[in-house]
Enzyme design. Sequence first.
Site, PDB file in Angstrom:
ATOM      1  N   SER A   1     -29.444 -41.626  -3.804  1.00  0.00           N
ATOM      2  CA  SER A   1     -29.205 -41.357  -2.395  1.00  0.00           C
ATOM      3  C   SER A   1     -30.470 -41.403  -1.550  1.00  0.00           C
ATOM      4  O   SER A   1     -31.173 -42.392  -1.530  1.00  0.00           O
ATOM      5  CB  SER A   1     -28.482 -40.017  -2.256  1.00  0.00           C
ATOM      6  OG  SER A   1     -28.109 -39.807  -0.934  1.00  0.00           O
ATOM      7  N   HIS A   2     -30.786 -40.277  -0.890  1.00  0.00           N
ATOM      8  CA  HIS A   2     -31.907 -40.222   0.038  1.00  0.00           C
ATOM      9  C   HIS A   2     -33.226 -39.920  -0.672  1.00  0.00           C
ATOM     10  O   HIS A   2     -34.269 -39.838  -0.028  1.00  0.00           O
ATOM     11  CB  HIS A   2     -31.634 -39.124   1.059  1.00  0.00           C
ATOM     12  CG  HIS A   2     -31.302 -37.827   0.385  1.00  0.00           C
ATOM     13  ND1 HIS A   2     -30.140 -37.656  -0.329  1.00  0.00           N
ATOM     14  CD2 HIS A   2     -31.984 -36.677   0.262  1.00  0.00           C
ATOM     15  CE1 HIS A   2     -30.119 -36.445  -0.853  1.00  0.00           C
ATOM     16  NE2 HIS A   2     -31.231 -35.827  -0.505  1.00  0.00           N
TER      17      HIS A   2
ATOM     18  N   ASP B   1     -29.010 -43.805   4.838  1.00  0.00           N
ATOM     19  CA  ASP B   1     -29.880 -43.430   3.716  1.00  0.00           C
ATOM     20  C   ASP B   1     -29.889 -44.483   2.615  1.00  0.00           C
ATOM     21  O   ASP B   1     -29.382 -45.588   2.792  1.00  0.00           O
ATOM     22  CB  ASP B   1     -29.435 -42.079   3.157  1.00  0.00           C
ATOM     23  CG  ASP B   1     -28.091 -42.166   2.460  1.00  0.00           C
ATOM     24  OD1 ASP B   1     -27.291 -43.051   2.824  1.00  0.00           O
ATOM     25  OD2 ASP B   1     -27.838 -41.372   1.540  1.00  0.00           O
TER      26      ASP B   1
ATOM     27  N   ASP C   1     -28.231 -45.088  -0.152  1.00  0.00           N
ATOM     28  CA  ASP C   1     -26.995 -45.734  -0.598  1.00  0.00           C
ATOM     29  C   ASP C   1     -25.952 -45.886   0.512  1.00  0.00           C
ATOM     30  O   ASP C   1     -24.805 -46.235   0.242  1.00  0.00           O
ATOM     31  CB  ASP C   1     -26.393 -44.993  -1.790  1.00  0.00           C
ATOM     32  CG  ASP C   1     -26.055 -43.535  -1.472  1.00  0.00           C
ATOM     33  OD1 ASP C   1     -26.723 -42.953  -0.602  1.00  0.00           O
ATOM     34  OD2 ASP C   1     -25.135 -42.993  -2.102  1.00  0.00           O
TER      35      ASP C   1
ATOM     36  N   ASP D   1     -24.402 -43.779   2.597  1.00  0.00           N
ATOM     37  CA  ASP D   1     -23.296 -42.865   2.915  1.00  0.00           C
ATOM     38  C   ASP D   1     -23.670 -41.835   3.978  1.00  0.00           C
ATOM     39  O   ASP D   1     -22.792 -41.238   4.593  1.00  0.00           O
ATOM     40  CB  ASP D   1     -22.717 -42.190   1.659  1.00  0.00           C
ATOM     41  CG  ASP D   1     -23.744 -41.452   0.838  1.00  0.00           C
ATOM     42  OD1 ASP D   1     -24.931 -41.432   1.234  1.00  0.00           O
ATOM     43  OD2 ASP D   1     -23.374 -40.902  -0.222  1.00  0.00           O
ATOM     44  N   ARG D   2     -24.978 -41.625   4.207  1.00  0.00           N
ATOM     45  CA  ARG D   2     -25.379 -40.652   5.232  1.00  0.00           C
ATOM     46  C   ARG D   2     -25.613 -41.332   6.574  1.00  0.00           C
ATOM     47  O   ARG D   2     -25.871 -42.533   6.622  1.00  0.00           O
ATOM     48  CB  ARG D   2     -26.681 -39.961   4.823  1.00  0.00           C
ATOM     49  CG  ARG D   2     -26.534 -39.117   3.589  1.00  0.00           C
ATOM     50  CD  ARG D   2     -27.806 -38.341   3.318  1.00  0.00           C
ATOM     51  NE  ARG D   2     -27.587 -37.442   2.195  1.00  0.00           N
ATOM     52  CZ  ARG D   2     -28.196 -36.296   2.000  1.00  0.00           C
ATOM     53  NH1 ARG D   2     -29.126 -35.897   2.861  1.00  0.00           N
ATOM     54  NH2 ARG D   2     -27.930 -35.545   0.967  1.00  0.00           N
TER      55      ARG D   2
ATOM     56  N   LYS E   1     -18.470 -40.311   1.989  1.00  0.00           N
ATOM     57  CA  LYS E   1     -18.945 -40.302   3.363  1.00  0.00           C
ATOM     58  C   LYS E   1     -19.484 -41.696   3.667  1.00  0.00           C
ATOM     59  O   LYS E   1     -19.796 -42.451   2.754  1.00  0.00           O
ATOM     60  CB  LYS E   1     -19.987 -39.210   3.573  1.00  0.00           C
ATOM     61  CG  LYS E   1     -21.191 -39.244   2.663  1.00  0.00           C
ATOM     62  CD  LYS E   1     -21.989 -37.969   2.887  1.00  0.00           C
ATOM     63  CE  LYS E   1     -23.310 -37.963   2.137  1.00  0.00           C
ATOM     64  NZ  LYS E   1     -23.173 -37.500   0.765  1.00  0.00           N
TER      65      LYS E   1
END
Length: 544
Positions: free
Chosen positions: A113-114, A278, A280, A282-283, A377
């Site tokens: 992720s982030h 981010d 991947d 999703d954010r 998300k």
Amino acid sequence: MHIEMITTHPYQDQNPGTSGLRKKVKVFQQPGYLENFVQSIFDSLEDFTGKTLVLGGDGRYFNRAAIQIIIKIAAANGFGELLIGQGGLLSTPAASHIIRKYQAFGGLILSASHNPGGSEEDFGIKYNVGNGGPAPEKDTAAFYQRSQSINAYKTIAMADVDLDNLGSQQIGDLTITIIDPVSDYAELMQSIFDFPLLKQSISSGYITLLFDAMHAITGPYARRILVDMLGAPAESVINAEPLEDFGGHHPDPNLAHAHELAEVMFSDHAPTFGAASDGDGDRNMITGSQIFVTPSDSLAIMAANAQLIPAYSAGLSGVARSMPTSQAVDRVAASYNIPCYETPTGWKFFGNLLDVGKITLCGEESFGTGSNHVREKDGLWAVLFWLNLIARRRQSVADIVHEHWQKFGRDIYCRHDYEAVETPIANAIVEHLRAQLPTLPGQVFGEYTVKFADEFCYKDSVDGSISRNQGIRVGFTNGSRIVFRLSGTGTVGATLRIYIERFEPDSSRQNQDAQVALAELIELAEQLCEVKKRTGRVGPDVMT
Ligand code: G16
């Protein structure tokens, strides 16, 4: 196809966190480490022989190597088809959509992720089930349990697969198809939002925008959708090339890490709208000229205006937020007379509510918003939602936010993160808080009287499963809250998150700086948890 059984030994640390297994790349590169975890997942699943598995990641360091390893293990375990994003790339929401669209058995998404990427940084893997969403806790617990006794994994000897050319190839009974990672997702977005209106608003110059892909997965998606399909100038998407180390930065869309975007948005040549996503995809972070929209406010504003978006024009069945997310969306739900659910942190907890249609929109304070279109998300979806909103309301981001506060009141909100705290100290802080819970109710701290103090326990209203110890909550009689919890996504020590909110109904007092408006509660949080005292730190590492 000759299946080989490779002897291995268990690793003790393969317990998935909030969103899959996240560790340093070096941990994943240990002999058999990734292989064990993937085999543990497959050993815990049933009836997938001949079925389809979706595979892709955010392009970070070790992504390609990991995909080649997983292809061989998936082949040996009897999957019938692998759908892999070209170049090994798939954003998390796109992977969720592809699992659903092609009715795959599930998917493996490679991302931390982030978290930063590179040979010295982080890698991660998570399994998503057939509804396209993250595996529920009962599955992740089974993966972990299996990993503790695993002694062999299955693989096959085969050449590495060419990940860069679209098309299918057959290896024994397995079909491997390299797919365009963007097109299915772009089509889905077109079915949700008013693309002709967006195109017109951009070409007329009514909307100007800047999207920061942070050298992560959303670059190709943003270019295709915002530039090619909606006609935004190419320079509207910055840092669009996915890089294995994200250019040496944290691909974390907040004001601290997306500073290039933030500088423009708070300058005198800011465009109408600015956003970032981010690692991947999703954010999302939403900004307008001179304004940052907190994720909690963004969720509430989306819920309040959803009927302006074609896909949600019939209204919402309900909404949900994670427990530490501010109560702003609750006020919208109450005024629209729709249910609002409070779930633990982690997107997986929304899955059941979405599947049975109890909710249409959901979101988290951790820069995540989404809807029933996928089971993750979705960063670019949130960007398009806001663009559609601006185009329909013909108002600036700041005006939309201020009008919302005037109508519903403002839930002034902030989160303070203390990162990489030594685990024993973090655990002692939690124990210290826990010990105070019975005596806090009724205590008065300045203008704040404690109404309740507890540890959040969630009962899923669909399957009845219970998740305990999901964060410590201290609620006050005036609706303010302080929440403490340890992050489940870090890879070094423990991260203590402190979430603070206060409701401000008076519109003449709504434009205050959050840190100033919450100063008394911030002080009280320290009094309760003693994080500064116990760690010797002077303040949080990140404030959002
Ligand atoms: C993941 C989860 C989110 C969660 C976030 C923060 O996001 O999918 O549901 O809110 O972690 O979790 P924590 O507070 O435990 O660190 P992502 O974007 O990292 O996959």
